[in-house]
Scaffold this active site. Structure first.
Site, PDB file in Angstrom:
ATOM      1  CG  HIS A 172     -13.705   0.202   6.588  1.00 40.21           C
ATOM      2  ND1 HIS A 172     -13.536   1.211   7.512  1.00 40.21           N
ATOM      3  CD2 HIS A 172     -12.981   0.581   5.497  1.00 40.21           C
ATOM      4  CE1 HIS A 172     -12.770   2.159   6.993  1.00 40.21           C
ATOM      5  NE2 HIS A 172     -12.420   1.795   5.773  1.00 40.21           N
ATOM      6  CG  ASP A 188      -9.615  -1.555  -3.837  1.00 40.16           C
ATOM      7  OD1 ASP A 188      -8.711  -0.706  -4.004  1.00 40.16           O
ATOM      8  OD2 ASP A 188     -10.727  -1.459  -4.402  1.00 40.16           O
ATOM      9  CG  ASN A 216      -3.687   5.382   2.735  1.00 34.80           C
ATOM     10  OD1 ASN A 216      -3.295   5.793   3.810  1.00 34.80           O
ATOM     11  ND2 ASN A 216      -4.863   5.671   2.226  1.00 34.80           N
ATOM     12  CB  THR A 265      -0.935   0.037   1.227  1.00 36.14           C
ATOM     13  OG1 THR A 265      -1.726   1.235   1.156  1.00 36.14           O
ATOM     14  CG2 THR A 265      -0.197   0.012   2.548  1.00 36.14           C
ATOM     15  CG  ASP A 286     -11.312   8.638   8.936  1.00 38.61           C
ATOM     16  OD1 ASP A 286     -12.093   7.733   8.588  1.00 38.61           O
ATOM     17  OD2 ASP A 286     -10.129   8.426   9.260  1.00 38.61           O
ATOM     18  CD  GLU A 289      -5.391   0.208  -7.369  1.00 36.74           C
ATOM     19  OE1 GLU A 289      -6.535   0.466  -7.002  1.00 36.74           O
ATOM     20  OE2 GLU A 289      -4.430   0.961  -7.205  1.00 36.74           O
ATOM     21  CE  LYS A 306      -6.194   1.523   1.742  1.00 32.99           C
ATOM     22  NZ  LYS A 306      -6.039   0.723   0.521  1.00 32.99           N
TER      23      LYS A 306
END
Ligand code: ITT
Length: 195
Positions: A174, A72, A16, A14, A150, A43, A19
């Site tokens: 999640h 994802d 990110n 990732t 967020d 992707e 994350k």
């Protein structure tokens, strides 16, 4: 005497950093060491986060040949028929939370959910762990902790958005749900392998 399951290293593909930081915290109690590789690889274009993660993890395992994770995720808004969904990153980069609030300006239906599809690939194949949290889109932006959407996502049963309640996010997001399911799976597998 039974051997203690040893700690495992898993690559997390990732770019990110948010994350990655969240995932690292969630997996700590499972004795899993995550290593970030800031490149997801291929992707595919698909409305399904599950499909995107699965195909990407399979392709990456073919290249790296070590146990790895691909996530994802996305925000699915009911009044927008699931938009931005699998396109959440691109839409966030283009219009941000402001753009989403503009789209919902006259809308009373605020239901939304975050979905995380976490694909784990190893020599046994690919498995996908899914985590979902339901909630609603706030009427205004609440800057604070976190990232992405967020500041406008309020989980069901709560009054503050994730950006104002990081401890709530850590418990029921999640991502927390998907990564905990993965942690339990790997712990079970490790126990089985040491028998
Ligand atoms: P990688 O593909 O490199 O993992 P990314 O940010 O592009 O990083 P995704 O393609 O999965 O990841 O995009 C998901 C987007 O959905 C993300 O960029 C955020 O805008 C949003 N998102 C996902 N999880 C979120 C969360 O916990 N809080 C806020 N926004 C989130």
């Amino acid at each position: 005497m039974k051997k203690r399951p040893r700690s495992r290293s898993v690559l997390f593909l990732t770019s990110n950093r948010h994350k990655f930081a969240e995932a690292q915290t969630i997996l700590k109690p499972f004795n899993i060491k995550l290593i970030q590789k800031p490149a997801k690889g291929i992707e595919i274009q698909s409305d399904s986060v599950e499909e995107v993660a699965r195909v990407c993890a399979k392709d990456a395992y073919g290249r790296f040949c070590v146990p790895l994770l691909v996530e994802d995720s996305g925000l699915f808004i009911g009044a927008l028929n699931g938009f931005p969904g699998a396109y959440s990153a691109a839409i966030y980069n283009q219009v941000g939370c402001e753009g989403i609030l503009r789209l919902l300006a006259q809308e009373r239906r605020r239901f939304a959910r975050f979905v995380c599809a976490l694909a784990y690939a190893d020599s046994r194949g690919v498995r996908v762990f899914k985590g979902i949290v339901s909630g609603k889109i706030a009427s205004k932006i609440h800057k604070g902790a976190g990232f992405g959407y967020d500041p406008i996502f309020i989980p069901k049963g709560h009054t503050k958005p994730f950006s104002a309640a990081p401890e709530t996010k850590a418990k029921l997001s999640h991502r927390a749900r998907a990564f905990k399911a993965f942690g339990r799976f790997l712990a079970k597998q490790a126990k089985h392998d040491t028998r």
